[in-house]
Design an enzyme around this catalytic site. Structure first.
Site: not given
Length: 304
Positions: A180, A236, A292
């Site tokens: 991320s 995602d 995610h």
């Protein structure tokens, strides 16, 4: 910077991400070159996936290497340094993996509730790369100012620890990883480390990475002898942000995990094939927030 995800930001996300469909390649071309990874190739990512997950742990934990399952998965790791406060500066750590024979750099990520305002806050602007951290980078290679600022705050500590590890353990290999926001920082770190330590082999393995910079930045990354892999999981939607209509582009190196669990290598930048993220997730409403954090070959992101 906004502290919550506003309706205005949501609309901006949708408009920006809709550009994926408008820029689609002809069907005959866009399916070329997509290949499935063998199980042995997928398994080779597991040490780095655990390292990316470990980066969510506090510095004292990574320095002691007692974080539980993620640390246990890489028992040959020897910590060198760690830092960050998890707020202004993301956690980071550096150490040596005796099994892989390389220096590992890990950067903390964040969950979607925290990263979305960073990605689409109205105050963000793409900025030139700092000439001290990125000597020789093209003047028109721009990066998201939030990501660039995060990388800058930990750059000195990371570089010092990497230099120490290279000298102490006699290796010339460095792999940077993160998930991320940590992947965005990690990509910038990989480029910076290559430019400042050009006689070493730098590799980047990121997960759920948002777009970091503009087209010139993506082209610059692709031009470097840095191995770049960014792994995206199913639907995602973080990897399609910020949108291409805002001028952001991914470098090459995408691996997209399918709903079936198959890992596919997607050639080129922002491959619009429906088997790759940009083609599969046309906008955030077609994405899934639950994808995610994983799983990435059975591994969920987070300190555990």
């Amino acid at each position: 910077m906004a502290s919550h995800f506003t309706v205005k930001a949501l609309v901006a996300l949708l408009v920006a991400s809709l550009g994926a469909q408008a820029l689609a390649l002809p069907a005959a071309l866009k399916r070329q070159g997509i290949t499935a990874l063998a199980q042995s190739q997928i398994a080779a990512f597991r040490p780095y996936t655990h390292y990316a997950s470990t980066a969510y742990c506090k510095p004292a934990t990574t320095l002691a290497w007692n974080c539980g399952a993620n640390c246990d998965a890489n028992p040959g790791f020897v910590p060198i340094a760690s830092g960050g406060d998890g707020s202004l500066t993301q956690y980071w750590y550096v150490g040596y993996d005796a099994t892989l024979g390389e220096i590992i750099v890990g950067h903390q990520g964040t969950d979607t509730k925290k990263i979305l305002p960073i990605l689409e806050d109205a105050s963000f602007i793409p900025i030139p790369l700092d000439s001290d951290l990125f000597p020789g980078a093209p003047f028109d290679a721009l990066a998201h100012n939030g990501f660039a600022g995060s990388q800058e705050r930990s750059a000195a500590g990371v570089l010092a620890a990497v230099k120490k590890g290279l000298a102490k353990y006699g290796t010339s290999k460095v792999t940077v990883t993160g998930h991320s926001l940590g992947a965005a920082i990690g990509l910038l770190d990989s480029v910076s480390l290559h430019l400042r330590l050009p006689n070493n082999t730098i590799r980047f393995v990121g997960y759920g990475m948002p777009r970091v910079g503009n087209q010139s930045f993506a082209n610059f990354v692709d031009s470097l002898p840095v191995s770049v892999t960014h792994v995206n999981n199913q639907e995602d939607f973080v990897p399609i942000l910020p949108g291409r209509l805002l001028g952001f582009h991914h470098p090459s190196g995408e691996v997209h995990i399918q709903d079936s669990g198959e890992w596919l290598s997607c050639p080129g930048q922002d491959n619009t094939n429906e088997l790759c993220t940009t083609g599969d997730v046309a906008n955030i409403f077609e994405g899934d927030n639950g994808n995610h954090n994983g799983p990435y070959d059975g591994i969920e992101m987070g300190c555990a």
